[in-house]
Scaffold this motif. Structure first.
Motif, PDB file in Angstrom:
ATOM      1  N   ASN B  39      44.154   0.100  44.425  1.00 36.50           N
ATOM      2  CA  ASN B  39      44.269   1.478  44.917  1.00 36.50           C
ATOM      3  C   ASN B  39      44.145   2.487  43.791  1.00 36.50           C
ATOM      4  O   ASN B  39      43.637   3.591  43.997  1.00 36.50           O
ATOM      5  CB  ASN B  39      45.594   1.671  45.651  1.00 36.50           C
ATOM      6  N   GLN B  40      44.609   2.112  42.616  1.00 36.13           N
ATOM      7  CA  GLN B  40      44.460   3.017  41.470  1.00 36.13           C
ATOM      8  C   GLN B  40      42.988   3.223  41.159  1.00 36.13           C
ATOM      9  O   GLN B  40      42.539   4.345  40.892  1.00 36.13           O
ATOM     10  CB  GLN B  40      45.197   2.417  40.251  1.00 36.13           C
ATOM     11  N   THR B  42      40.534   2.859  43.321  1.00 30.03           N
ATOM     12  CA  THR B  42      40.003   3.677  44.416  1.00 30.03           C
ATOM     13  C   THR B  42      40.367   5.141  44.220  1.00 30.03           C
ATOM     14  O   THR B  42      39.543   6.041  44.442  1.00 30.03           O
ATOM     15  CB  THR B  42      40.577   3.197  45.764  1.00 30.03           C
ATOM     16  N   GLN B  43      41.593   5.373  43.787  1.00 32.22           N
ATOM     17  CA  GLN B  43      42.057   6.749  43.569  1.00 32.22           C
ATOM     18  C   GLN B  43      41.218   7.427  42.505  1.00 32.22           C
ATOM     19  O   GLN B  43      40.787   8.571  42.683  1.00 32.22           O
ATOM     20  CB  GLN B  43      43.524   6.708  43.140  1.00 32.22           C
ATOM     21  N   THR B  46      37.757   8.139  43.893  1.00 39.43           N
ATOM     22  CA  THR B  46      37.793   9.242  44.861  1.00 39.43           C
ATOM     23  C   THR B  46      37.959  10.580  44.153  1.00 39.43           C
ATOM     24  O   THR B  46      37.309  11.560  44.511  1.00 39.43           O
ATOM     25  CB  THR B  46      38.936   9.029  45.876  1.00 39.43           C
ATOM     26  N   LEU B  47      38.811  10.610  43.149  1.00 40.52           N
ATOM     27  CA  LEU B  47      39.005  11.857  42.398  1.00 40.52           C
ATOM     28  C   LEU B  47      37.701  12.268  41.699  1.00 40.52           C
ATOM     29  O   LEU B  47      37.358  13.449  41.674  1.00 40.52           O
ATOM     30  CB  LEU B  47      40.124  11.695  41.369  1.00 40.52           C
TER      31      LEU B  47
END
Lengths: 181, 227
Positions: B39-40, B42-43, B46-47
Motif C-alpha cells: 500500500n505504501q 501504491t500510495q 498515486t501521489l
C-alpha cells in the motif's frame, strides 16, 4: 571450629525447587514473547488503519483531480486536434512538391536556344518534353545541363532521348524523358 | 488433565506460547506488514500520478478556450476535415486570374489519397491558358496558398510566337478527417512548440489576408424599381 552445613531438605524438594526455577524463567520468557507478538500485531493493525485512512484521502484527491480534468476535456481535444493539423501542415507548407521542384529545375536547365513545345510531369515527377532546337550547340548544351551533376544539382536520376530528328530547315526536334531523384 | 499439565507444564506452556506467537506472526503480523509495504508503494504511485494530473490540469486551464478555438479554426481553414470544393475552386480562380491565366475548363475528381504523401485528397483538373512565363509562379502560388494543395501532374503546350501556353493541371486538394480519439485523462498533455507557434502565426496571417480580400457588394439597382 568450621561450621558444618547440613542440608536437611529432602532431595525431592531440591529437584522440585530447580524445576520451579526453570519453569519461572521459561514462563517469563514466554510471556515476554507473547506480549511482544501481541504488541507487534496491534502496532501493525493500527498502522494499517492509519494507512487506509490516508489512502482514502488520496483517492478522494485523485477523484477531484479527475473531475477537474474531465471538465477540461474540450480544451484537451482542441489542443490535440491543433497539434494533429500543425504536424501535417508543417510537412507541406513551404515545401514544394516534386512536380513543382522538377518544373522549376527544368526551366533553369533549358538553355536559351531551346524552345519547348510540349511538357508533361506525371504523378511520380517524371518529365517528358518535346523541344525544337535551332543549332547543334544548343542541343549539346541542353544534354550537358541535364547530364552533368554540377549543372543539374544532382537532382536528375536518368535522362533518355526518345526521339531526335533534324529537318531540312536545320532545326532539331527532340523528345526527352527525365526521371528525377 | 491438571495432573498431566502439572507434570509437563515445563514443556506445555512454552509450546503453547510459541504456537500462539507463530499464529500471530503468520496470520496477523506478516500479512499486515506485506499490506503496509504494498500500500505504501501504491500510495507513492498515486501521489505521483496526482501531481502529474494536477500539473496537466493547471496547464490546460492556462489556455484561453476562445483563443484556442481560433487557432484550431486557422488550422482547419488550411487543412479541413471535409472536402471543401467551393473554397478550393475559389482560391484557384483567384490565383489564376491574378497572374493573367484563364480557366477554360474545370473538373472535380474523386477523393483518394495522395500517393506520395498518403494524405486524403480530392483532385481538381484545370485547363488554363495564359502567359507561360508565369506558370512557374502559378504552381508555387498554388502550393503556398492558404489551403493545402499539391500539384499532382502537369501538361503544357506552348506557343513560341505568342509566349502564351495552355496547361492542364491536376491539383490535389488535401483534407483529413479529425482524429477519432482525443486522449484520455491519463494521456500526457501535448504542448505547442515554438515552431508550431510560428506556423499558427503564419496561418493567422493567411486568415487575415483572406478576410481583407473579401469584396463586399452593396445593393445594386434602382432604389424604387417601379419608377
Amino acid at each position: 571450629m568450621a561450621k558444618i552445613s547440613i542440608d536437611l531438605l529432602p532431595a525431592e524438594f531440591k529437584t522440585e525447587e530447580i524445576k520451579r526455577t526453570r519453569f519461572y524463567k521459561i514462563s517469563v520468557f514466554s510471556v515476554a514473547v507473547i506480549l511482544l507478538a501481541v504488541f507487534l500485531s496491534s502496532l501493525t493493525v493500527a498502522l494499517r488503519i492509519l494507512q487506509s485512512r490516508r489512502l482514502a484521502q488520496i483517492q478522494t484527491q485523485m477523484d477531484q483531480t479527475e473531475i477537474r480534468l474531465s471538465g477540461l476535456k474540450n480544451t484537451q481535444a482542441s489542443l490535440l486536434l491543433l497539434k494533429n493539423r500543425l504536424a501535417a501542415i508543417d510537412q507541406y507548407l513551404g515545401n514544394f512538391s516534386k512536380q513543382v521542384q522538377v518544373y522549376d529545375l527544368i526551366n533553369e536547365l533549358i538553355p536559351p536556344g531551346v524552345a519547348i513545345n510540349g511538357f508533361s510531369i506525371n504523378q511520380s515527377g517524371e518529365v517528358v518534353f518535346t523541344a525544337t532546337v535551332s543549332d547543334g550547340e544548343s542541343v549539346d548544351q541542353l544534354i550537358d545541363n541535364f547530364i552533368l551533376p554540377q549543372n543539374n544539382q544532382g537532382k536528375i536520376k536518368q535522362i533518355s532521348m526518345d526521339a531526335i530528328s533534324r529537318g531540312r530547315d536545320g532545326v532539331y526536334r527532340l523528345s526527352l524523358k527525365i526521371q528525377p531523384k | 488433565m491438571m495432573i498431566f499439565y502439572q507434570a509437563h507444564k515445563l514443556y506445555i506452556f512454552p509450546v503453547v506460547v510459541a504456537a500462539s506467537s507463530l499464529i500471530l506472526i503468520i496470520f496477523v503480523i506478516y500479512p499486515q506488514i506485506s499490506s503496509l509495504l504494498s500500500n505504501q508503494k501504491t500510495q507513492d504511485e498515486t501521489l505521483g500520478k496526482i501531481s502529474v494530473l494536477e500539473a496537466k490540469a493547471q496547464a490546460l486551464e492556462s489556455y484561453d478556450p476562445a483563443d484556442l478555438n481560433l487557432r484550431v479554426s486557422y488550422a482547419l481553414n488550411v487543412y479541413p476535415a471535409e472536402k471543401d470544393f467551393m473554397t478550393a475552386i475559389g482560391i484557384l480562380q483567384k490565383l489564376t486570374s491574378k497572374l493573367g491565366f484563364e480557366i477554360s475548363s474545370l473538373a472535380l475528381g474523386s477523393a483518394g489519397s495522395n500517393k506520395l504523401t498518403n494524405a486524403q485528397s480530392f483532385n481538381i483538373k484545370l485547363d488554363i491558358t495564359g502567359p507561360e512565363a508565369m506558370l512557374n509562379k502559378l504552381l508555387k502560388d498554388i502550393e503556398s496558398s492558404p489551403r493545402l494543395m499539391r500539384i499532382n501532374s502537369l501538361e503544357v503546350n506552348s506557343s513560341r510566337q505568342t509566349g502564351a501556353g495552355a496547361a492542364a493541371l491536376v491539383v490535389d486538394v488535401l483534407f483529413a478527417q479529425a482524429p477519432s480519439g482525443f486522449g484520455s485523462i491519463d494521456s500526457p498533455l501535448p504542448e505547442l512548440s515554438s515552431k508550431e507557434q510560428e506556423i499558427i502565426q503564419k496561418l493567422a496571417r493567411f486568415s487575415s489576408t483572406a478576410a481583407q480580400s473579401v469584396v463586399k457588394f452593396g445593393p445594386r439597382g434602382k432604389e424604387n424599381p417601379f419608377e
